[in-house]
Design a protein around this motif. Structure first.
Motif, mmCIF file in Angstrom:
data_model
loop_
_atom_site.group_PDB
_atom_site.id
_atom_site.type_symbol
_atom_site.label_atom_id
_atom_site.label_comp_id
_atom_site.label_asym_id
_atom_site.label_seq_id
_atom_site.Cartn_x
_atom_site.Cartn_y
_atom_site.Cartn_z
ATOM 1 N N GLY A 36 0.785 -1.220 0.000
ATOM 2 C CA GLY A 36 0.000 0.000 0.000
ATOM 3 C C GLY A 36 0.821 1.276 0.000
ATOM 4 N N ASN A 57 1.377 1.485 3.629
ATOM 5 C CA ASN A 57 0.494 2.643 3.414
ATOM 6 C C ASN A 57 1.182 3.980 3.695
ATOM 7 O OD1 ASN A 57 -1.743 0.976 2.715
ATOM 8 N ND2 ASN A 57 -2.019 0.532 4.884
ATOM 9 N N ALA A 174 -2.650 5.929 -0.391
ATOM 10 C CA ALA A 174 -2.680 4.484 -0.626
ATOM 11 C C ALA A 174 -3.688 4.151 -1.728
ATOM 12 C CB ALA A 174 -3.017 3.744 0.664
#
Length: 195
Positions: A36, A57, A174
């Motif tokens: 991510g 992320n 993300a």
């Protein structure tokens, strides 16, 4: 066109399949990028004399440079266990054209555009470095603090609203990185090539 992902001294970057690395980014050596996360256009991540670790992320925005430092005695960090890695946690936002050098960013930290964070400095969880700030070596930006200036110093505590804004920013990037990754895969499939 693919990003430039290069080994150094036999160590290749390890990039999660669900991470996005832009076509004009350069990733070299002992670098790990988690799921991510996104590395945007014009970024350079050079893990040649030590390691770079990026969690999940996290977004490293356009033009950012991430580097490390070697052991002071000149030895190889793999032999000596020394030197200074760059460690970047989860759900972190690093703004455009930042410079991160042998430092640590804990989860949900925020580094503004054109900020510099130097050797052995730490930005704690949900700490914030303002745009254009220079965090000098070994400084520690505590959780929920805003540091600004050159050299950077504590300006004030962050409001709860500011702290609450960190996670949505990371989630936005993300999602955005995922759309770029999906479109790249579709292009490769359309060309008959593998992603």
């Amino acid at each position: 066109m693919s990003p430039l992902i290069l080994p150094h001294r036999g160590i290749s970057p390890r990039i999660h399949p669900e991470a996005f690395v832009a076509e004009t980014a350069v990733v070299i050596g002992d670098v790990e990028i988690g799921p991510g996360s996104s590395i945007w256009y014009g970024c350079v991540l050079r893990g040649d004399v030590n390691t770079i670790r990026i969690g999940a992320n996290t977004n490293i925005q356009d033009g950012t440079v991430i580097h490390v430092n070697r052991p002071r005695d000149g030895s190889d960090y793999r032999d000596s266990g020394g030197g200074m890695a760059t460690l970047i946690g989860d759900e972190i936002t690093v703004g455009h054209c930042a410079l991160l050098h042998a430092c640590t960013l804990e989860d949900r930290a925020f580094v503004g555009m054109r900020a510099t964070v130097m050797d052995l400095a730490v930005v704690e969880r949900e700490g914030m470095v303002a745009a254009g700030a220079l965090v000098t070596p070994k400084k520690r930006v505590a959780s929920h603090q805003l540091w600004a200036g050159s050299p950077a110093k504590l300006m004030r505590d962050l409001s709860q609203e500011e702290i609450d804004g960190f996670a949505p920013q990371a989630k936005h990037y993300a999602r955005l990185g995922a759309t770029y990754l999906q479109e790249r895969r579709q292009r490769f499939q359309g060309d008959g090539a593998e992603s």
